[in-house]
Motif scaffolding. Structure first.
Motif, PDB file in Angstrom:
ATOM      1  N   ASN A 181      43.966  78.394   4.099  1.00  0.00           N
ATOM      2  CA  ASN A 181      43.656  79.160   2.890  1.00  0.00           C
ATOM      3  C   ASN A 181      44.627  78.904   1.740  1.00  0.00           C
ATOM      4  O   ASN A 181      44.438  79.418   0.635  1.00  0.00           O
ATOM      5  N   LEU A 182      45.669  78.101   2.006  1.00  0.00           N
ATOM      6  CA  LEU A 182      46.603  77.770   0.929  1.00  0.00           C
ATOM      7  C   LEU A 182      45.924  76.941  -0.151  1.00  0.00           C
ATOM      8  O   LEU A 182      46.280  77.012  -1.323  1.00  0.00           O
ATOM      9  N   ARG A 183      44.976  76.109   0.262  1.00  0.00           N
ATOM     10  CA  ARG A 183      44.326  75.206  -0.678  1.00  0.00           C
ATOM     11  C   ARG A 183      42.931  75.693  -1.029  1.00  0.00           C
ATOM     12  O   ARG A 183      42.179  76.084  -0.146  1.00  0.00           O
ATOM     13  N   LYS A 184      42.633  75.662  -2.296  1.00  0.00           N
ATOM     14  CA  LYS A 184      41.269  75.907  -2.724  1.00  0.00           C
ATOM     15  C   LYS A 184      40.469  74.618  -2.552  1.00  0.00           C
ATOM     16  O   LYS A 184      41.035  73.544  -2.334  1.00  0.00           O
ATOM     17  N   ASN A 185      39.168  74.720  -2.596  1.00  0.00           N
ATOM     18  CA  ASN A 185      38.318  73.551  -2.399  1.00  0.00           C
ATOM     19  C   ASN A 185      38.689  72.432  -3.375  1.00  0.00           C
ATOM     20  O   ASN A 185      38.801  72.651  -4.574  1.00  0.00           O
ATOM     21  N   GLY A 186      38.909  71.257  -2.813  1.00  0.00           N
ATOM     22  CA  GLY A 186      39.244  70.103  -3.643  1.00  0.00           C
ATOM     23  C   GLY A 186      40.725  69.868  -3.820  1.00  0.00           C
ATOM     24  O   GLY A 186      41.145  68.781  -4.222  1.00  0.00           O
ATOM     25  N   GLU A 187      41.558  70.861  -3.532  1.00  0.00           N
ATOM     26  CA  GLU A 187      43.003  70.694  -3.670  1.00  0.00           C
ATOM     27  C   GLU A 187      43.559  69.900  -2.495  1.00  0.00           C
ATOM     28  O   GLU A 187      43.130  70.068  -1.361  1.00  0.00           O
ATOM     29  N   LYS A 188      44.531  69.045  -2.776  1.00  0.00           N
ATOM     30  CA  LYS A 188      45.140  68.236  -1.737  1.00  0.00           C
ATOM     31  C   LYS A 188      46.663  68.345  -1.704  1.00  0.00           C
ATOM     32  O   LYS A 188      47.299  67.843  -0.786  1.00  0.00           O
ATOM     33  N   GLU A 189      47.244  69.003  -2.687  1.00  0.00           N
ATOM     34  CA  GLU A 189      48.693  69.120  -2.755  1.00  0.00           C
ATOM     35  C   GLU A 189      49.215  70.105  -1.719  1.00  0.00           C
ATOM     36  O   GLU A 189      48.592  71.133  -1.445  1.00  0.00           O
ATOM     37  N   TYR A 190      50.383  69.778  -1.134  1.00  0.00           N
ATOM     38  CA  TYR A 190      51.028  70.701  -0.201  1.00  0.00           C
ATOM     39  C   TYR A 190      51.694  71.838  -0.970  1.00  0.00           C
ATOM     40  O   TYR A 190      52.209  71.647  -2.076  1.00  0.00           O
ATOM     41  N   LYS A 191      51.680  73.022  -0.372  1.00  0.00           N
ATOM     42  CA  LYS A 191      52.324  74.192  -0.937  1.00  0.00           C
ATOM     43  C   LYS A 191      53.230  74.814   0.131  1.00  0.00           C
ATOM     44  O   LYS A 191      53.040  74.589   1.321  1.00  0.00           O
ATOM     45  N   ILE A 192      54.196  75.613  -0.311  1.00  0.00           N
ATOM     46  CA  ILE A 192      55.044  76.333   0.638  1.00  0.00           C
ATOM     47  C   ILE A 192      54.231  77.493   1.205  1.00  0.00           C
ATOM     48  O   ILE A 192      53.796  78.374   0.458  1.00  0.00           O
ATOM     49  N   PRO A 193      53.979  77.510   2.503  1.00  0.00           N
ATOM     50  CA  PRO A 193      53.141  78.590   3.064  1.00  0.00           C
ATOM     51  C   PRO A 193      53.870  79.919   3.073  1.00  0.00           C
ATOM     52  O   PRO A 193      55.083  79.987   3.254  1.00  0.00           O
ATOM     53  N   LYS A 194      53.113  80.981   2.881  1.00  0.00           N
ATOM     54  CA  LYS A 194      53.653  82.341   2.897  1.00  0.00           C
ATOM     55  C   LYS A 194      52.695  83.230   3.675  1.00  0.00           C
ATOM     56  O   LYS A 194      51.502  82.973   3.755  1.00  0.00           O
ATOM     57  N   GLY A 195      53.247  84.311   4.241  1.00  0.00           N
ATOM     58  CA  GLY A 195      52.444  85.235   5.030  1.00  0.00           C
ATOM     59  C   GLY A 195      52.664  85.028   6.515  1.00  0.00           C
ATOM     60  O   GLY A 195      53.027  83.945   6.964  1.00  0.00           O
ATOM     61  N   GLY A 196      52.443  86.084   7.299  1.00  0.00           N
ATOM     62  CA  GLY A 196      52.689  85.994   8.731  1.00  0.00           C
ATOM     63  C   GLY A 196      54.141  85.637   8.996  1.00  0.00           C
ATOM     64  O   GLY A 196      55.055  86.054   8.273  1.00  0.00           O
ATOM     65  N   LEU A 197      54.366  84.819   9.991  1.00  0.00           N
ATOM     66  CA  LEU A 197      55.727  84.385  10.302  1.00  0.00           C
ATOM     67  C   LEU A 197      56.193  83.233   9.423  1.00  0.00           C
ATOM     68  O   LEU A 197      57.330  82.775   9.563  1.00  0.00           O
ATOM     69  N   PHE A 198      55.330  82.766   8.503  1.00  0.00           N
ATOM     70  CA  PHE A 198      55.773  81.729   7.572  1.00  0.00           C
ATOM     71  C   PHE A 198      56.896  82.226   6.665  1.00  0.00           C
ATOM     72  O   PHE A 198      57.623  81.415   6.090  1.00  0.00           O
ATOM     73  N   ASP A 199      57.042  83.532   6.527  1.00  0.00           N
ATOM     74  CA  ASP A 199      58.142  84.069   5.737  1.00  0.00           C
ATOM     75  C   ASP A 199      59.479  83.933   6.460  1.00  0.00           C
ATOM     76  O   ASP A 199      60.533  84.120   5.849  1.00  0.00           O
ATOM     77  N   VAL A 252      59.762  81.319   9.352  1.00  0.00           N
ATOM     78  CA  VAL A 252      59.861  79.955   9.878  1.00  0.00           C
ATOM     79  C   VAL A 252      58.762  79.109   9.236  1.00  0.00           C
ATOM     80  O   VAL A 252      57.708  79.612   8.856  1.00  0.00           O
ATOM     81  N   ILE A 253      59.000  77.810   9.147  1.00  0.00           N
ATOM     82  CA  ILE A 253      58.028  76.937   8.501  1.00  0.00           C
ATOM     83  C   ILE A 253      56.948  76.462   9.476  1.00  0.00           C
ATOM     84  O   ILE A 253      55.885  75.998   9.059  1.00  0.00           O
ATOM     85  N   CYS A 254      57.187  76.599  10.779  1.00  0.00           N
ATOM     86  CA  CYS A 254      56.210  76.135  11.769  1.00  0.00           C
ATOM     87  C   CYS A 254      55.877  77.204  12.816  1.00  0.00           C
ATOM     88  O   CYS A 254      56.023  76.970  14.025  1.00  0.00           O
ATOM     89  N   PRO A 255      55.432  78.386  12.394  1.00  0.00           N
ATOM     90  CA  PRO A 255      55.083  79.395  13.405  1.00  0.00           C
ATOM     91  C   PRO A 255      53.885  78.971  14.251  1.00  0.00           C
ATOM     92  O   PRO A 255      53.749  79.424  15.398  1.00  0.00           O
ATOM     93  N   THR A 296      59.775  68.790   9.875  1.00  0.00           N
ATOM     94  CA  THR A 296      58.909  69.448   8.891  1.00  0.00           C
ATOM     95  C   THR A 296      59.738  70.249   7.893  1.00  0.00           C
ATOM     96  O   THR A 296      59.497  70.200   6.677  1.00  0.00           O
ATOM     97  N   ARG A 297      60.722  70.980   8.395  1.00  0.00           N
ATOM     98  CA  ARG A 297      61.569  71.760   7.485  1.00  0.00           C
ATOM     99  C   ARG A 297      62.339  70.835   6.546  1.00  0.00           C
ATOM    100  O   ARG A 297      62.464  71.124   5.337  1.00  0.00           O
ATOM    101  N   GLU A 298      62.848  69.727   7.079  1.00  0.00           N
ATOM    102  CA  GLU A 298      63.555  68.771   6.230  1.00  0.00           C
ATOM    103  C   GLU A 298      62.619  68.201   5.167  1.00  0.00           C
ATOM    104  O   GLU A 298      63.033  67.980   4.020  1.00  0.00           O
ATOM    105  N   TRP A 299      61.352  67.974   5.523  1.00  0.00           N
ATOM    106  CA  TRP A 299      60.384  67.449   4.561  1.00  0.00           C
ATOM    107  C   TRP A 299      60.148  68.447   3.433  1.00  0.00           C
ATOM    108  O   TRP A 299      60.126  68.065   2.254  1.00  0.00           O
TER     109      TRP A 299
END
Length: 268
Positions: free
Chosen positions: A182-200, A202-205, A244-247
């Motif tokens: 749900n981070l990306r809307k239709n057609g979007e391909k760019e990576y974003k910093i995830p938020k919500g759940g345990l993403f707040d 850790v980066i790889c819950p 992943t975190r380093e990336w």
């Protein structure tokens, strides 16, 4: 494979099978090495790490991420399903194990078809490696369970605990995959910093809950092979999470919250 006597309270004796013993050693060693390679910057070529950490070859064969993931997960799902159909009269533990593995990979296939959003491709070599790993590990886990059917049960029965852990793992993994989708809307391909759940935290819950799923499967099985594969998976996903975190740090710099760990909240 010799097992310390205290562990026999929790595990079936290793089956007299050179194949299972070899797969235990090879699987643990290869997954551990893959995790180490992730930390060293030599990545499995998919997702954000496509063409990162390896020399790019003009003749590399690539598949769309969707097709690559389908080929990665579908054979293992079919192995689990076939075991349920081919061995319908096995004991409860066998049925729980085969069912958990089948559900695990069915969930992945359904996510590939209906949930994930894609922005790239996968190297065919990585697809083959991942597919063979999942397929052979699933088949070997089921085979090791079948060979253990005439052994006395471990003194400590973990199969119902394992079911509970597996359910937590698969729900948590799906929940965080849904956040990523749900981070990306239709057609979007760019990576974003995830938020919500345990993403707040850790980066790889999603990896953390994937590990919980395999811990649950190991507790259902209680074979040495299942625990060896789970240990290897933990070591690989530890390395992948670190990478992943380093990336994210390299891509987003100061925008990435420094207190967000790799995949264990507050710790790593």
């Amino acid at each position: 494979m010799a097992i310390p006597s205290v562990l026999l309270n929790f595990l079936f004796p290793p089956p007299p099978s050179l194949f299972v013993t070899t797969m235990s050693v090879v699987g643990l060693a290869s997954l551990s090495n893959a995790g180490y390679m992730e930390i060293k910057g030599k990545h499995m070529q998919y997702s954000k790490f496509l063409n990162v950490g390896v020399a790019k070859k003009e003749d590399d064969t690539k598949l769309s991420s969707r097709n690559g993931m389908l080929l990665s997960y579908t054979p293992a799902f079919l192995v689990g399903l076939a075991s349920l159909l081919a061995f319908p009269d096995q004991d409860l533990r066998f049925m729980f194990l085969a069912s958990a593995l089948t559900v695990h990979f069915l969930k992945r296939v359904l996510e590939v078809l209906f949930l994930h959003k894609y922005s790239g491709s996968m190297a065919l070599e990585s697809v083959i490696i991942i597919s063979l790993s999942y397929t052979f590990s699933t088949a070997t886990m089921i085979y090791a369970q079948y060979l253990s059917k005439d052994f006395p049960e471990p003194l400590v029965d973990l199969k119902y605990v394992g079911i509970g852990i597996f359910v937590v793992g698969i729900i948590g993994n799906f929940y965080h995959h849904n956040i990523l989708a749900n981070l990306r809307k239709n057609g979007e391909k760019e990576y974003k910093i995830p938020k919500g759940g345990l993403f707040d935290l850790v980066i790889c819950p999603h990896y953390l809950f994937e590990i919980l799923g395999y811990v649950g499967i190991s507790c259902i099985s209680q074979t040495s092979y299942a625990f060896a594969f789970t240990l290897g998976t933990i070591l690989y996903l530890t390395g992948r999470s670190y990478a992943t975190r380093e990336w994210y740090l390299s891509k987003f710099g100061d925008k990435f919250p420094k207190d967000v760990k790799a995949f264990i909240p507050y710790i790593f």
